[in-house]
Design a protein around this motif. Sequence first.
Motif, PDB file in Angstrom:
ATOM      1  N   TYR B  53       0.813  -1.216   0.000  1.00 47.65           N
ATOM      2  CA  TYR B  53       0.000   0.000   0.000  1.00 47.65           C
ATOM      3  C   TYR B  53       0.846   1.266   0.000  1.00 47.65           C
ATOM      4  O   TYR B  53       0.331   2.358  -0.233  1.00 47.65           O
ATOM      5  N   PHE B  54       2.146   1.124   0.253  1.00 47.73           N
ATOM      6  CA  PHE B  54       3.004   2.305   0.377  1.00 47.73           C
ATOM      7  C   PHE B  54       3.463   2.819  -0.978  1.00 47.73           C
ATOM      8  O   PHE B  54       3.610   2.056  -1.923  1.00 47.73           O
ATOM      9  N   PRO B  55       3.733   4.118  -1.037  1.00 46.79           N
ATOM     10  CA  PRO B  55       4.421   4.659  -2.216  1.00 46.79           C
ATOM     11  C   PRO B  55       5.897   4.240  -2.161  1.00 46.79           C
ATOM     12  O   PRO B  55       6.344   3.636  -1.182  1.00 46.79           O
ATOM     13  N   SER B  56       6.621   4.582  -3.183  1.00 44.52           N
ATOM     14  CA  SER B  56       8.045   4.247  -3.313  1.00 44.52           C
ATOM     15  C   SER B  56       8.811   4.403  -2.000  1.00 44.52           C
ATOM     16  O   SER B  56       8.766   5.462  -1.378  1.00 44.52           O
ATOM     17  N   ALA B  57       9.517   3.331  -1.601  1.00 45.73           N
ATOM     18  CA  ALA B  57      10.249   3.379  -0.332  1.00 45.73           C
ATOM     19  C   ALA B  57      11.274   2.258  -0.280  1.00 45.73           C
ATOM     20  O   ALA B  57      11.204   1.299  -1.059  1.00 45.73           O
ATOM     21  N   VAL B  58      12.218   2.398   0.638  1.00 48.00           N
ATOM     22  CA  VAL B  58      13.067   1.279   1.038  1.00 48.00           C
ATOM     23  C   VAL B  58      12.380   0.619   2.229  1.00 48.00           C
ATOM     24  O   VAL B  58      12.075   1.289   3.211  1.00 48.00           O
ATOM     25  N   HIS B  59      12.105  -0.668   2.102  1.00 50.21           N
ATOM     26  CA  HIS B  59      11.412  -1.393   3.166  1.00 50.21           C
ATOM     27  C   HIS B  59      12.390  -2.351   3.831  1.00 50.21           C
ATOM     28  O   HIS B  59      12.822  -3.316   3.203  1.00 50.21           O
ATOM     29  N   VAL B  60      12.738  -2.090   5.061  1.00 49.66           N
ATOM     30  CA  VAL B  60      13.636  -2.995   5.776  1.00 49.66           C
ATOM     31  C   VAL B  60      12.780  -3.912   6.657  1.00 49.66           C
ATOM     32  O   VAL B  60      11.923  -3.448   7.413  1.00 49.66           O
ATOM     33  N   ILE B  61      12.960  -5.208   6.468  1.00 48.71           N
ATOM     34  CA  ILE B  61      12.116  -6.213   7.118  1.00 48.71           C
ATOM     35  C   ILE B  61      13.031  -7.220   7.800  1.00 48.71           C
ATOM     36  O   ILE B  61      13.743  -7.965   7.143  1.00 48.71           O
ATOM     37  N   VAL B  62      12.981  -7.240   9.140  1.00 47.29           N
ATOM     38  CA  VAL B  62      13.915  -8.101   9.860  1.00 47.29           C
ATOM     39  C   VAL B  62      13.185  -9.029  10.821  1.00 47.29           C
ATOM     40  O   VAL B  62      12.816  -8.653  11.941  1.00 47.29           O
ATOM     41  N   VAL B  63      12.916 -10.217  10.350  1.00 50.30           N
ATOM     42  CA  VAL B  63      12.524 -11.340  11.207  1.00 50.30           C
ATOM     43  C   VAL B  63      13.594 -12.363  10.904  1.00 50.30           C
ATOM     44  O   VAL B  63      13.708 -12.816   9.769  1.00 50.30           O
ATOM     45  N   ASP B  64      14.389 -12.700  11.890  1.00 49.42           N
ATOM     46  CA  ASP B  64      15.717 -13.213  11.572  1.00 49.42           C
ATOM     47  C   ASP B  64      16.147 -14.337  12.507  1.00 49.42           C
ATOM     48  O   ASP B  64      17.132 -14.218  13.229  1.00 49.42           O
ATOM     49  N   PRO B  65      15.430 -15.474  12.472  1.00 54.48           N
ATOM     50  CA  PRO B  65      15.820 -16.557  13.380  1.00 54.48           C
ATOM     51  C   PRO B  65      17.243 -17.047  13.130  1.00 54.48           C
ATOM     52  O   PRO B  65      17.850 -17.606  14.030  1.00 54.48           O
ATOM     53  N   GLY B  66      17.780 -16.791  11.948  1.00 56.44           N
ATOM     54  CA  GLY B  66      19.146 -17.251  11.653  1.00 56.44           C
ATOM     55  C   GLY B  66      20.213 -16.201  11.900  1.00 56.44           C
ATOM     56  O   GLY B  66      21.342 -16.334  11.410  1.00 56.44           O
TER      57      GLY B  66
END
Lengths: 266, 266, 266
Positions: B53-66
């Motif tokens: 739904y967002f306009p142009s962006a850098v999306h940082v997504i951190v779910v990081d079990p490793g």
Amino acid sequence: MITLSSDFGSPYPAAMKGVILQTTDARLIDVTHELPRQDVRAAAFWCRETIPYFPSAVHVIVVDPGVGTDRDAIMIRVGDHALIGPDNGVLRPVARQLSEQLQDETMGLKNNIEYFRYEYTEPQSATFHGRDVFAPAAAAIHDCGIASVETLDAVTSVPATATVQCKFPSATIDADDTSATGEVLVIDDFGNIITNIPGSFLADRAGEMATVGTTTAEVTSTFADVDTGDPLLTVGSHGFVECDVNHGQGTEIFELEVKDTVQIRF
Amino acid sequence: MITLSSDFGSPYPAAMKGVILQTTDARLIDVTHELPRQDVRAAAFWCRETIPYFPSAVHVIVVDPGVGTDRDAIMIRVGDHALIGPDNGVLRPVARQLSEQLQDETMGLKNNIEYFRYEYTEPQSATFHGRDVFAPAAAAIHDCGIASVETLDAVTSVPATATVQCKFPSATIDADDTSATGEVLVIDDFGNIITNIPGSFLADRAGEMATVGTTTAEVTSTFADVDTGDPLLTVGSHGFVECDVNHGQGTEIFELEVKDTVQIRF
Amino acid sequence: MITLSSDFGSPYPAAMKGVILQTTDARLIDVTHELPRQDVRAAAFWCRETIPYFPSAVHVIVVDPGVGTDRDAIMIRVGDHALIGPDNGVLRPVARQLSEQLQDETMGLKNNIEYFRYEYTEPQSATFHGRDVFAPAAAAIHDCGIASVETLDAVTSVPATATVQCKFPSATIDADDTSATGEVLVIDDFGNIITNIPGSFLADRAGEMATVGTTTAEVTSTFADVDTGDPLLTVGSHGFVECDVNHGQGTEIFELEVKDTVQIRF
């Protein structure tokens, strides 16, 4: 920039933001409003772990079990940062960490911590100084400029000794380096149990087994070094020993709560 | 603009924001930091439902079990969006949904998903790459410009097959269309139980009764079509069948947890 | 500026923000997304306590148990503020408080509350009007300008009586001023039990003891006036009587829940 930290949960911080935005268009960043309620030491810990990463800002930090008493409001200036909050010990460890970080970056900046009392007039409420005292103070300091806070009538320079210092307990490591005794400082949202035992105690011990109470756990450099559901001891991002569980909550296996004594034995 | 998504709760995301703001004045928007802990599939689901739904962006997504293992960091570019995070499957379903949304808007933009590896040097901690790896990466990508990421030394183009794909389970609908079997993907903050059964299974069935386990519930187009406290089956805003309770928690009536099998029978 | 309030928890509000940011670069401030679920009265209470502190803004407030039914969307303009949300009673108490606050500041601004219906076309989903109706409405109102909302096709002026009014229960104080009977409106994140009994009932009674059910508590002006763990009655920042515990949760000692009757006897 103004950062906000409190134990207010939701929605009280919104009133603080509204008050700030009445007089300034500063950028606002929430550090957290989920600090453990009225736990001065935990507030100092978490703010010390987060606020020094920010660029120049006014940091308003309100964990305030003495709200409405005659405890002072203080401001600490560290380089181009200002910390503002009740004088109950939270701010000084944060200021010290900020100072060290700034020294690392710019070098030679010793003795860059300055202390001030922030005089406030009788606020609208006796129970919500976050809104009635500290939000307007943060806006005033921001708009005055951190370098010029002395020009504010409310601000008076004081010696460090006139402000309250939150003491963290010390951990002890026995002479032959086979056991360490400390205390649980905080438990994070993952259920990681963060102690005050310095990470150096685990140096070069990855792969060894240690006992904590009745639990035996491996020393690892990260979570995934043990199987899912297994306990581990590691050095967290803040540099202290943590009692954790891979893909689980440390609190499920280690029987430890905040302020409990922790003994790690090899 | 940089959006942030994680399972970090509070206050760890503040350290990420501080690091980002050290080098950029990008607008920051929290998508959520309450993703189900270390659940790669749930993270993919929720980010897929919100980030497009967002306009142009850098999306940082951190779910990081490793975290702390040798798993890669990857970046996916979709039109004028960039996704950055650990290579564990979360990003690809989000990229696919973003791509479809952009195609709807601009048409003819096929094959607009590009994959990159993001090389990082030894970080300060082994357990908090959100702060030490992904926050600086997001700031660097933002300031470089999403269209020019190839100019960053850390960035190497890779084929899609070199990245991990999170698989969502498939639901099955029997031949005569009277029953469907799927799985609980996530449970939202209202207690709505969101399955992977496509909403089309309920098409034209509003007002009919169906059974889920031992519960009989009406198919409705919205919550208020049944009495307060009554169960219902409806198509949620994400297009899947939900098991809900009007003014209540689906989990109170339907005995279902995340990853449970769900069978709906007419 | 656009403020957002809802009972959506996380991550649904992110989709609202994405939609808003597609068409405007307005500043966004979260008031709260943790309003008690589907509790219209509690939503009115908390928004009334927070939103009037803000400067001019579009305030989108979505607690919407009737989502997907034919309930209207409304907009209320109060001076240079606009409130937008479902027509279920939440907005009117907030508008009234905003109006009083603005009158205090600028004087003579009577009858400054204007009511509008906001017409929306069939939304994408029947269950998430926050994203599909109210987010685009807030963006449209913001970009049109609050002073010019009448120029929007979707907006029709209506009389106040055409909108739903959330009623707060009244407290009663007996003739000799020795007892008051009211109701628990909300319980905050500290566990403070906030009643509808006006703070004036406790005026000049600091230090006196009163009973609430089987609990005897001191009237104080702030928390720290009693020992840690002791109950107290005080006037909260919103002007009502609260049943609290110093360094604890009011709910641990007073056996009260939201909507319970409260009687305070001297």
